[in-house]
Design an enzyme around this catalytic site. Structure first.
Site, PDB file in Angstrom:
ATOM      1  N   ASP A 296       0.885  -1.174   0.000  1.00 62.26           N
ATOM      2  CA  ASP A 296       0.000   0.000   0.000  1.00 62.26           C
ATOM      3  C   ASP A 296       0.920   1.221   0.000  1.00 62.26           C
ATOM      4  OD1 ASP A 296      -2.540   1.317   0.157  1.00 62.26           O
ATOM      5  OD2 ASP A 296      -2.134   1.724   2.267  1.00 62.26           O
ATOM      6  N   CYS A 349      -3.995   5.301  -2.708  1.00 59.14           N
ATOM      7  CA  CYS A 349      -5.210   6.114  -2.546  1.00 59.14           C
ATOM      8  C   CYS A 349      -5.119   7.299  -3.499  1.00 59.14           C
ATOM      9  CB  CYS A 349      -5.421   6.550  -1.102  1.00 59.14           C
ATOM     10  SG  CYS A 349      -4.034   7.425  -0.352  1.00 59.14           S
TER      11      CYS A 349
END
Length: 396
Positions: A296, A349
């Site tokens: 991530d 994101c």
């Protein structure tokens, strides 16, 4: 709505710290709200929401109020005018003219970068990267983020938690397609709730809750979360593994891993160890050791501007260029930690293809015989939650 001097002063003070001192909005608001124990829920909501609104609409508000760089009272006056809140006859609001503001707002609405309150370079970049989608996504990124909880299934069920929260005067709804998510009916501070302190839930956006299941973890596996940060997704992985197997949470910042360990203890996670990445040796020692690997990666954060509106004023083209180099470095070096046959999720994101599918494409082109793409998924801010990208890769 009646305005009070101490709460409006608090907003102006917060804005000075955010823009004048370049501090993070969430930390500033948290600190400002601790100043006065006599403020009730309504006062706190006014300070927090008004500050965030001004941060979100900063460029547009400066345009329509003709405010100088540090004229925060003019910005406050302008947002109150737009919200149809009558301005009191305070000298701080001298120079704020409602009719002029309304007229300038009509003109501002004709220019996207002013209407949507975004820097020129970022508006140009968004259009260049996602084309016609940018209009819709930019509008969605200016909406207020909803508050979503993730049920900690190590300690409770969704049904039990909903009932418990109701007893604590916190009303929630289920969200279709998100098995562990509960949406708050109205924004409130849930961190003081006994159920939070007891580790029954974490605050985690619904889109973020899609990442851990995408990794297809199973109890008993060895899983590495190599960019764990404070560990929201790490804790979700632990719940999906039912505390069976082993999770290694890694990050370059020790303080983030300390926070992860604290959250893990509260949540009843027993299969976690953490390792600070302070040299390349830490990663190399774990070569061919993991069944699953989550990357991530650090990113522009453009998908989460709803909850971090100050980021658009802190971001730069240089930062995005540098973070893309880091993303590719992480892909090239960290994927060696997964065993042949193991799965990797690369996630951000961000909503920019240059940080997402283009990075995966570059990686696969450099390693055609070692890895393959199984599937990927875009979650757009216009879907109602944060913007995310996730790609599931397999090591051959």
């Amino acid at each position: 709505m009646k305005l009070y001097n101490n709460t409006t002063n608090a907003v102006v003070q917060a804005l000075d710290q955010i823009f004048g001192e370049q501090r993070y909005a969430d930390k500033v608001i948290e600190k400002v709200l601790k100043q006065n124990s006599k403020w009730g829920a309504r006062d706190r909501r006014f300070i927090a929401e008004t500050t965030y609104d001004i941060v979100r609409w900063y460029r547009m508000l400066r345009e329509i109020s003709q405010a100088g760089e540090h004229e925060y009272w003019k910005l406050l006056g302008a947002i109150l005018v737009l919200q149809d809140i009558p301005l009191p006859a305070w000298e701080e609001f001298n120079g704020v003219y409602p009719n002029e503001i309304a007229k300038r707002k009509r003109n501002a609405d004709k220019v996207r970068k002013i209407r949507e309150s975004i820097p020129d370079w970022l508006d140009a970049l968004g259009e260049k990267e996602i084309g016609k989608l940018w209009d819709k996504e930019l509008t969605a990124l200016n909406e207020e983020a909803q508050v979503v909880l993730r049920v900690n299934t190590l300690k409770t069920s969704k049904k039990e938690l909903r009932e418990r929260l109701e007893e604590e005067d916190i009303e929630t709804y289920s969200i279709d397609g998100f098995p562990d998510a509960l949406l708050l009916k109205e924004r409130q501070n849930v961190f003081t709730a006994p159920s939070f302190k007891g580790g029954l839930f974490e605050v985690q956006d619904a889109a973020s809750q899609m990442i851990a299941p995408f990794l297809k973890v199973e109890p008993g596996q060895r899983v590495i979360d190599a960019c764990a940060g404070a560990g929201g997704k790490t804790l979700h992985i632990a719940a999906l593994m039912k505390n069976k197997g082993r999770i290694i949470g890694m990050d370059t910042e020790k303080w983030k891993l300390d926070e992860l360990q604290k959250r893990a203890r509260r949540g009843g996670v027993t299969n976690l160890e953490t390792r600070v990445i302070d040299s390349s040796k830490v990663v190399k020692r774990l070569a061919n050791s993991a069944d699953r690997l989550l990357l991530d990666v650090p990113c522009s954060g453009l998908g989460v501007l709803k909850r971090n509106p100050d980021a658009k004023w802190k971001l730069s083209e240089e930062f995005i260029t540098n973070v893309k180099e880091l993303q590719q470095h992480i892909l090239q070096d960290y994927c060696e930690m997964v065993k042949p046959g193991g799965l990797i999720v690369y996630s951000t994101c961000s909503i920019l293809p240059s940080e997402n599918q283009h990075q995966v494409k570059t990686f696969l082109e450099k390693n055609p015989d070692k890895y393959e793409l199984l599937e990927d998924n875009h979650v757009w801010p216009s879907d109602g939650f944060d913007g995310f990208y996730m790609a599931l890769l397999k090591r051959k």
